[in-house]
Design a protein around this motif. Structure first.
Motif, mmCIF file in Angstrom:
data_model
loop_
_atom_site.group_PDB
_atom_site.id
_atom_site.type_symbol
_atom_site.label_atom_id
_atom_site.label_comp_id
_atom_site.label_asym_id
_atom_site.label_seq_id
_atom_site.Cartn_x
_atom_site.Cartn_y
_atom_site.Cartn_z
ATOM 1 N N LEU A 176 -16.374 25.422 -17.403
ATOM 2 C CA LEU A 176 -16.734 24.212 -16.655
ATOM 3 C C LEU A 176 -15.773 23.085 -17.023
ATOM 4 C CD1 LEU A 176 -18.677 22.836 -14.688
ATOM 5 C CD2 LEU A 176 -20.137 22.274 -16.640
ATOM 6 N N ASP A 177 -15.205 22.458 -15.992
ATOM 7 C CA ASP A 177 -14.153 21.465 -16.175
ATOM 8 C C ASP A 177 -14.543 20.161 -15.487
ATOM 9 O OD1 ASP A 177 -11.701 20.376 -16.909
ATOM 10 O OD2 ASP A 177 -10.489 21.865 -15.857
ATOM 11 N N LEU A 178 -13.810 19.120 -15.805
ATOM 12 C CA LEU A 178 -13.906 17.828 -15.134
ATOM 13 C C LEU A 178 -12.625 17.597 -14.364
ATOM 14 C CD1 LEU A 178 -11.924 15.547 -16.781
ATOM 15 C CD2 LEU A 178 -13.561 16.179 -18.558
ATOM 16 N N GLU A 179 -12.670 16.673 -13.402
ATOM 17 C CA GLU A 179 -11.462 16.233 -12.717
ATOM 18 C C GLU A 179 -11.551 14.728 -12.514
ATOM 19 O OE1 GLU A 179 -9.874 20.170 -10.360
ATOM 20 O OE2 GLU A 179 -10.700 18.526 -9.181
ATOM 21 N N CYS A 180 -10.612 14.013 -13.096
ATOM 22 C CA CYS A 180 -10.567 12.552 -13.024
ATOM 23 C C CYS A 180 -9.856 12.138 -11.741
ATOM 24 C CB CYS A 180 -9.826 12.013 -14.238
ATOM 25 S SG CYS A 180 -9.600 10.230 -14.248
ATOM 26 N N GLU A 181 -10.585 11.438 -10.862
ATOM 27 C CA GLU A 181 -10.053 11.107 -9.547
ATOM 28 C C GLU A 181 -10.494 9.706 -9.114
ATOM 29 O OE1 GLU A 181 -10.719 14.093 -6.595
ATOM 30 O OE2 GLU A 181 -10.744 15.754 -8.041
ATOM 31 N N LEU A 182 -9.916 9.257 -8.010
ATOM 32 C CA LEU A 182 -10.418 8.113 -7.260
ATOM 33 C C LEU A 182 -10.965 8.604 -5.929
ATOM 34 C CD1 LEU A 182 -7.779 5.237 -7.656
ATOM 35 C CD2 LEU A 182 -9.926 5.545 -8.898
ATOM 36 N N GLY A 183 -11.999 7.914 -5.419
ATOM 37 C CA GLY A 183 -12.533 8.211 -4.102
ATOM 38 C C GLY A 183 -12.370 7.008 -3.187
ATOM 39 N N PHE A 184 -12.068 7.263 -1.914
ATOM 40 C CA PHE A 184 -11.843 6.211 -0.927
ATOM 41 C C PHE A 184 -12.920 6.306 0.149
ATOM 42 C CE2 PHE A 184 -7.931 7.152 -3.051
ATOM 43 C CZ PHE A 184 -7.413 5.899 -3.329
ATOM 44 N N VAL A 185 -13.590 5.183 0.422
ATOM 45 C CA VAL A 185 -14.744 5.144 1.307
ATOM 46 C C VAL A 185 -14.334 4.603 2.673
ATOM 47 C CG1 VAL A 185 -17.114 4.329 1.595
ATOM 48 C CG2 VAL A 185 -16.191 4.702 -0.712
ATOM 49 N N VAL A 186 -14.648 5.363 3.718
ATOM 50 C CA VAL A 186 -14.350 4.948 5.089
ATOM 51 C C VAL A 186 -15.476 4.051 5.593
ATOM 52 C CG1 VAL A 186 -14.037 5.740 7.468
ATOM 53 C CG2 VAL A 186 -12.993 7.008 5.564
ATOM 54 N N GLY A 187 -15.103 2.864 6.074
ATOM 55 C CA GLY A 187 -16.097 1.940 6.606
ATOM 56 C C GLY A 187 -16.289 2.077 8.102
ATOM 57 N N VAL A 188 -15.195 2.167 8.838
ATOM 58 C CA VAL A 188 -15.239 2.276 10.300
ATOM 59 C C VAL A 188 -14.668 3.622 10.704
ATOM 60 C CG1 VAL A 188 -14.439 1.317 12.485
ATOM 61 C CG2 VAL A 188 -15.045 -0.214 10.603
ATOM 62 N N GLY A 189 -15.462 4.400 11.431
ATOM 63 C CA GLY A 189 -15.045 5.730 11.820
ATOM 64 C C GLY A 189 -14.309 5.759 13.146
ATOM 65 N N THR A 190 -13.974 6.980 13.563
ATOM 66 C CA THR A 190 -13.257 7.206 14.821
ATOM 67 C C THR A 190 -13.880 8.395 15.530
ATOM 68 O OG1 THR A 190 -11.679 8.553 13.557
ATOM 69 C CG2 THR A 190 -11.041 6.284 14.047
ATOM 70 N N GLY A 191 -13.730 8.421 16.841
ATOM 71 C CA GLY A 191 -14.316 9.475 17.641
ATOM 72 C C GLY A 191 -13.528 10.767 17.602
ATOM 73 N N LEU A 192 -14.197 11.841 18.003
ATOM 74 C CA LEU A 192 -13.547 13.138 18.082
ATOM 75 C C LEU A 192 -12.369 13.072 19.061
ATOM 76 C CD1 LEU A 192 -14.008 16.048 16.981
ATOM 77 C CD2 LEU A 192 -15.195 16.531 19.128
ATOM 78 N N GLY A 193 -11.239 13.615 18.648
ATOM 79 C CA GLY A 193 -10.050 13.610 19.492
ATOM 80 C C GLY A 193 -9.141 12.428 19.286
ATOM 81 N N SER A 194 -9.478 11.517 18.374
ATOM 82 C CA SER A 194 -8.620 10.364 18.079
ATOM 83 C C SER A 194 -7.966 10.544 16.717
ATOM 84 C CB SER A 194 -9.427 9.069 18.121
ATOM 85 O OG SER A 194 -10.466 9.101 17.159
ATOM 86 N N ARG A 195 -7.026 9.676 16.411
ATOM 87 C CA ARG A 195 -6.301 9.742 15.145
ATOM 88 C C ARG A 195 -6.228 8.359 14.516
ATOM 89 N NH1 ARG A 195 -1.260 12.750 18.026
ATOM 90 N NH2 ARG A 195 -2.114 14.873 18.127
ATOM 91 N N ILE A 196 -6.064 8.340 13.209
ATOM 92 C CA ILE A 196 -5.815 7.087 12.496
ATOM 93 C C ILE A 196 -4.375 7.129 11.998
ATOM 94 C CG2 ILE A 196 -6.411 5.645 10.514
ATOM 95 C CD1 ILE A 196 -9.256 6.757 10.682
ATOM 96 N N ALA A 197 -3.557 6.215 12.457
ATOM 97 C CA ALA A 197 -2.180 6.129 11.974
ATOM 98 C C ALA A 197 -2.178 5.627 10.537
ATOM 99 C CB ALA A 197 -1.364 5.196 12.859
ATOM 100 N N ALA A 198 -1.208 6.081 9.759
ATOM 101 C CA ALA A 198 -1.122 5.641 8.369
ATOM 102 C C ALA A 198 -1.037 4.117 8.271
ATOM 103 C CB ALA A 198 0.083 6.294 7.694
ATOM 104 N N ALA A 199 -0.350 3.499 9.213
ATOM 105 C CA ALA A 199 -0.201 2.041 9.200
ATOM 106 C C ALA A 199 -1.504 1.321 9.506
ATOM 107 C CB ALA A 199 0.866 1.623 10.204
ATOM 108 N N ASP A 200 -2.497 2.035 10.075
ATOM 109 C CA ASP A 200 -3.762 1.408 10.456
ATOM 110 C C ASP A 200 -4.892 1.694 9.469
ATOM 111 O OD1 ASP A 200 -2.537 0.444 12.738
ATOM 112 O OD2 ASP A 200 -3.142 2.174 13.954
#
Length: 385
Positions: A176-200
């Motif tokens: 049994l191991d641990l993994e030290c990470e960060l988590g990023f929380v999405v506030g505003v979602g997007t619909g199926l078939g759309s994309r989020i550009a890295a700049a956005d």
């Protein structure tokens, strides 16, 4: 009352992380941390969106609303605050701060990926897989198994192949191991078939938590070919109780390590990382200090890759960085890299972190704490195939 802060408090007015707390005999409510106190946002701001046990309704209102609330908080908390709105942290219970919609874990640290490559593929000329610098590798996990800091972690059971054996056995994980990470929380979602550009990405990312992706290495090793992690990961992941808003981390943005050319949808004009120092402790002893600044893929690139196929995102989606490891000794984010053995029943793991802003101030994240407890009882007859 006026909330007094110690000099250079990492939970000062420049931070203002959000969480969900429960006072004795009361329903959970949204609060903000200031110093050693939690302030009830519904009572402070008079907005019923905060009179709930989740940040989701507020996060769904979007970045303009996030900015206005943050400005209102900074003004209100700089003065007198009603006693009824203020609780000392020692007097409340902190709960999971948001309802997790979907969960994805990435593999964004080149140093971690290289360390594991050398362990698992010692004969390979390159420890990285051929695709690693072309895309942020990830897997989908189980949102229902994400728990708040302070929750015990039950040692998982599953199939594993003992050394030298030709058939698997069933039983509690012995690696049994641990993994030290960060988590990023999405506030505003997007619909199926759309994309989020890295700049956005800033239009969608709400905040950051500490994250421990507990891993049963023996279960994982037997199951992961050809479809990747499954039961070796899905039994529990721990998040910190406070969500540090992205706005608080503006001054902690730094360039990611030099990247090789990528396809256009991942290309950014200055991909950014975060100057965050992490620390892993077991039973009160610090065993590693991973630097998130060394992580190869930007959070914005991870989000862009997550959605490039048209996958929908929702308020409360969580994606993690994968294990954070640095290039130096004592900077590995997992025990399999450190090489000192695996977790025993009763071990308490604490992941802590602080960001450094360009002006020298610090941003606190709190802790992601979990204690390993013995596996659930199982009949002896289940041990062999």
């Amino acid at each position: 009352m006026r909330i007094d802060l110690v000099p250079d408090d990492p939970f000062g007015l420049h931070n203002l992380p959000y969480g969900v707390y429960r006072a004795a005999g009361r329903a959970p409510r949204v609060g903000v941390r200031l110093g050693s106190y939690v302030v009830d946002l519904s009572r402070l701001l008079g907005d019923e969106v905060f009179a709930t046990g989740s940040l989701n309704a507020f996060m769904a209102q979007g970045p303009t609303r996030w900015a206005s609330v943050r400005a209102d908080l900074a003004e209100a908390l700089a003065g007198e605050v009603s006693d009824e709105a203020v609780h000392h942290l020692a007097d409340v219970t902190l709960e999971l701060p948001f309802e997790v919609a979907d969960y994805v874990d990435f593999y964004a640290s080149e140093h971690h990926a290289s360390n594991l490559g050398r362990l698992f593929r010692p004969e390979a000329p390159d420890p990285l897989t051929p695709n690693w610098k072309h895309l942020p590798i990830g897997y989908h996990g189980r949102s229902a198994s994400i728990v708040v800091s302070g929750t015990d972690v039950v040692r998982p059971c599953g199939q594993r192949l003992p050394p030298g054996a030709d058939k698997p056995v069933f039983g509690p994980s012995t690696r049994l191991d641990l993994e030290c990470e960060l988590g990023f929380v999405v506030g505003v979602g997007t619909g199926l078939g759309s994309r989020i550009a890295a700049a956005d990405a800033d239009e969608h990312l709400f905040g950051v938590v500490l994250f421990n992706d507990w891993s049963a290495r023996d279960i994982q090793a037997w199951e992961y070919v050809p479809l990747g992690p499954f039961l070796g990961k899905s039994f529990a992941s721990t998040v910190s109780a406070w969500v540090v808003p992205m706005a608080a981390l503006d001054g902690a943005r730094i360039a990611v390590p030099p990247q090789e050319p990528v396809l256009p949808y991942l290309a950014m004009d200055g991909p950014w990382g975060l100057d965050i120092d992490l620390a892993v402790s077991i039973n009160g002893e610090v065993v590693s200090r991973p630097p998130y600044a060394a992580t190869y893929w930007s959070p914005a690139q991870m989000l862009a890759h997550l959605t490039v196929n048209g996958a929908a995102t929702r308020t409360g989606d969580l994606f993690a960085s994968g294990t954070v490891s640095g290039p130096g000794r004592g900077q590995q984010g997992s025990l399999i890299e450190i090489g000192t053995g695996f977790l025993e029943d009763g071990d308490e793991v604490v992941i802590a972190g602080e960001a450094r802003l360009a002006d020298g101030r610090r941003i606190g994240f709190g802790e992601a704490v979990g204690r390993v407890v013995p596996a659930l009882p199982w009949g002896e007859e289940q041990g062999d195939v």
